[in-house]
Write a protein that holds these residues in place. Structure first.
Motif, PDB file in Angstrom:
ATOM      1  N   HIS A  54       0.873  -1.175   0.000  1.00 27.51           N
ATOM      2  CA  HIS A  54       0.000   0.000   0.000  1.00 27.51           C
ATOM      3  C   HIS A  54       0.912   1.228   0.000  1.00 27.51           C
ATOM      4  CE1 HIS A  54      -1.716  -3.287   2.534  1.00 27.51           C
ATOM      5  NE2 HIS A  54      -2.752  -3.143   1.716  1.00 27.51           N
ATOM      6  N   ILE A  57       0.457   4.494   2.050  1.00 34.78           N
ATOM      7  CA  ILE A  57       0.586   4.528   3.518  1.00 34.78           C
ATOM      8  C   ILE A  57       1.954   3.978   3.930  1.00 34.78           C
ATOM      9  CG2 ILE A  57      -1.879   4.412   4.001  1.00 34.78           C
ATOM     10  CD1 ILE A  57      -1.556   1.395   4.461  1.00 34.78           C
ATOM     11  N   VAL A  66      -6.108   2.558   9.191  1.00 27.03           N
ATOM     12  CA  VAL A  66      -6.587   3.086   7.923  1.00 27.03           C
ATOM     13  C   VAL A  66      -7.743   2.232   7.424  1.00 27.03           C
ATOM     14  CG1 VAL A  66      -5.044   1.710   6.477  1.00 27.03           C
ATOM     15  CG2 VAL A  66      -5.834   3.945   5.651  1.00 27.03           C
ATOM     16  N   ASP A  67      -8.639   2.844   6.625  1.00 28.79           N
ATOM     17  CA  ASP A  67      -9.730   2.109   5.981  1.00 28.79           C
ATOM     18  C   ASP A  67      -9.237   1.544   4.659  1.00 28.79           C
ATOM     19  OD1 ASP A  67     -11.665   2.654   7.960  1.00 28.79           O
ATOM     20  OD2 ASP A  67     -11.999   4.658   7.133  1.00 28.79           O
ATOM     21  N   LEU A  68      -9.589   0.286   4.388  1.00 27.53           N
ATOM     22  CA  LEU A  68      -9.145  -0.382   3.169  1.00 27.53           C
ATOM     23  C   LEU A  68     -10.348  -0.826   2.346  1.00 27.53           C
ATOM     24  CD1 LEU A  68      -6.249  -2.636   4.534  1.00 27.53           C
ATOM     25  CD2 LEU A  68      -6.020  -0.484   3.284  1.00 27.53           C
ATOM     26  N   GLU A  93      -6.051  -4.423  -2.046  1.00 27.34           N
ATOM     27  CA  GLU A  93      -6.453  -3.554  -0.940  1.00 27.34           C
ATOM     28  C   GLU A  93      -6.024  -2.118  -1.241  1.00 27.34           C
ATOM     29  OE1 GLU A  93      -6.276  -6.777   2.755  1.00 27.34           O
ATOM     30  OE2 GLU A  93      -4.733  -5.251   2.558  1.00 27.34           O
ATOM     31  N   PRO A  95      -6.097   1.763   0.283  1.00 26.83           N
ATOM     32  CA  PRO A  95      -6.406   2.697   1.377  1.00 26.83           C
ATOM     33  C   PRO A  95      -7.240   3.862   0.842  1.00 26.83           C
ATOM     34  CG  PRO A  95      -4.068   2.142   1.321  1.00 26.83           C
ATOM     35  CD  PRO A  95      -4.650   1.656   0.040  1.00 26.83           C
ATOM     36  N   SER A  97     -10.094   7.332   1.957  1.00 23.82           N
ATOM     37  CA  SER A  97     -10.688   8.192   2.987  1.00 23.82           C
ATOM     38  C   SER A  97     -12.198   8.261   2.844  1.00 23.82           C
ATOM     39  CB  SER A  97     -10.087   9.601   2.908  1.00 23.82           C
ATOM     40  OG  SER A  97     -10.259  10.148   1.612  1.00 23.82           O
ATOM     41  N   PHE A 111      -6.459   7.634   0.194  1.00 24.03           N
ATOM     42  CA  PHE A 111      -5.975   8.123   1.486  1.00 24.03           C
ATOM     43  C   PHE A 111      -4.739   8.988   1.271  1.00 24.03           C
ATOM     44  CE2 PHE A 111      -3.045   7.728   5.046  1.00 24.03           C
ATOM     45  CZ  PHE A 111      -3.854   8.074   6.119  1.00 24.03           C
ATOM     46  N   THR A 141     -15.337  -3.223   2.577  1.00 25.41           N
ATOM     47  CA  THR A 141     -14.376  -2.329   3.226  1.00 25.41           C
ATOM     48  C   THR A 141     -14.070  -2.834   4.630  1.00 25.41           C
ATOM     49  OG1 THR A 141     -16.022  -0.819   4.191  1.00 25.41           O
ATOM     50  CG2 THR A 141     -15.285  -0.357   1.934  1.00 25.41           C
ATOM     51  N   GLN A 143     -11.397  -1.873   8.325  1.00 24.49           N
ATOM     52  CA  GLN A 143     -10.439  -0.990   8.999  1.00 24.49           C
ATOM     53  C   GLN A 143      -9.310  -1.840   9.555  1.00 24.49           C
ATOM     54  OE1 GLN A 143     -11.268   1.244  12.848  1.00 24.49           O
ATOM     55  NE2 GLN A 143     -11.299   2.972  11.414  1.00 24.49           N
ATOM     56  N   LYS A 144      -8.096  -1.472   9.207  1.00 19.50           N
ATOM     57  CA  LYS A 144      -6.939  -2.277   9.589  1.00 19.50           C
ATOM     58  C   LYS A 144      -5.970  -1.448  10.408  1.00 19.50           C
ATOM     59  CE  LYS A 144      -3.504  -5.469   7.621  1.00 19.50           C
ATOM     60  NZ  LYS A 144      -3.024  -6.107   6.377  1.00 19.50           N
TER      61      LYS A 144
END
Length: 367
Positions: A54, A57, A66-68, A93, A95, A97, A111, A141, A143-144
């Protein structure tokens, strides 16, 4: 009245249990070994080599969340050996926003590390007709949280560290096994037979001993080509000398003992005398030196990976991880190189302390 065992092995075990640092180092090694075996079960990123990148990030600090957006589907069915080899995944995946749906198409706002609002980008992936955004978020989606942050390619550093444990543990095990097979065989033959055989083997030992270890490993790696198996062979072929010298010295002394003379008088052949009578009685120093060789092989592999001669990308190795991030030491992200460095230091120190504890436990001269 219960009979208390007074065998040498029982006494050695009792002495070892009383050694705090020896027991602690053994527990650390066992901990790393379990991590190596169940690496893909434990690692947050269980894809092969934990190579999910990614870039947006990259180099994020520990605890980063972060949201994926997961795009694509796994075409292959899960296999039993995925827990050992890692799973093959076609899921990408991304990232993001923000995400939205328009006319069955998926749009996402990438992101941005600086928190800027970037324009929406349309994906090539269409959602089922009538799917609502809330259901889409729930299904596609997630969140990781990256507990140790991400590396410079945006990969999960914790997963890379966990899977990299396999490299260090396996290189030590295989290298020590190779060194024992060669070293014990040549050392036993040289010490038992003596004469010209001993002189020839000692000449080979001295020539090999005179070549710097790292230089020989580099030469073997270049000759056989880069690769994981080449590192095993190269490191193992440079460590048999110490084992051979120790076994030879012990064999010269042990072959004069009365039990060897008795075995010869009974008509036992040389192979049986060496393997069944002498070697079992001289293995204590070999066990101690094997622990030290295990630690040395981990350091050599890390050095080779740092030089680009070890495990090949994307296979994770602690040495290559230091190489990729050593320039970050002068920045505010020094942990990217320090974390694998601490892992190497901890495992090597554990093997050295274990070797010292085994030396004390197997020393029959101490009480």
């Amino acid at each position: 009245m219960a009979h208390k065992s007074t065998s040498l092995s029982s006494l050695a075990l009792q002495k070892f249990k009383k050694n705090f640092w020896g027991v602690l180092s053994f527990m650390i090694i066992l901990f790393y070994a379990l991590i190596a075996v169940f690496a893909y079960v434990i690692a947050p990123d269980d894809t092969k080599y934990a190579n999910q990148m990614h870039i947006s990030i990259h180099s994020q600090p520990p605890g980063f969340t972060v949201d994926l957006l997961s795009i694509g589907t796994d075409e292959e069915e899960p296999k039993f050996w995925d827990w050992w080899n890692g799973k093959s995944s076609n899921v990408e995946e991304i990232p993001f926003s923000e995400v939205k749906l328009e006319n069955g198409s998926v749009f996402y706002s990438p992101f941005d590390i600086d928190g800027k609002e970037l324009p929406f980008i349309k994906t090539r992936w269409n959602v089922p007709e009538g799917m609502e955004l809330s259901r889409f978020r729930e299904s596609y989606t997630s969140q990781k949280t990256f507990l140790l942050g991400t590396d410079k390619y945006g990969r999960d550093l914790l997963s890379r560290m966990i899977i990299g444990t396999r490299i260090s543990i396996s290189i030590g095990f295989i290298a020590v096994l190779i060194s024992l097979l060669i070293g014990i065989s040549l050392g036993a033959i040289a010490g038992y037979y003596g004469g010209k055989i001993d002189a020839a083997i000692m000449w080979l030992i001295n020539v090999t001993w005179s070549i710097p270890t790292l230089l020989m490993v580099i030469a073997i790696s270049i000759a056989l080509g880069k690769g994981f198996l080449t590192v095993f062979i190269a490191v193992g072929l440079t460590m048999w000398v110490e084992v051979a010298r120790v076994v030879r010295g012990q064999m010269i002394v042990a072959k004069e003992y009365q039990y060897v003379t008795a075995a010869k008088a009974l008509g036992f052949n040389s192979f049986r005398i060496i393997t069944k009578h002498i070697l079992p009685n001289i293995m204590a120093p070999v066990i101690v030196i094997s622990a030290a060789n295990f630690a040395a092989s981990i350091l050599i592999e890390s050095g080779l990976s740092f030089l680009g001669l070890g495990a090949r990308p994307p296979m994770p190795s602690w040495g290559s991880m230091i190489k990729d991030h050593y320039q970050y030491i002068i920045l505010d992200k020094a942990y990217l190189a320090i974390v694998p460095g601490i892992a190497i230091m901890t495992l090597v120190m554990a093997f050295m302390l274990l070797g010292n504890a085994l030396r004390d436990a197997l020393d029959v001269k101490t009480s």
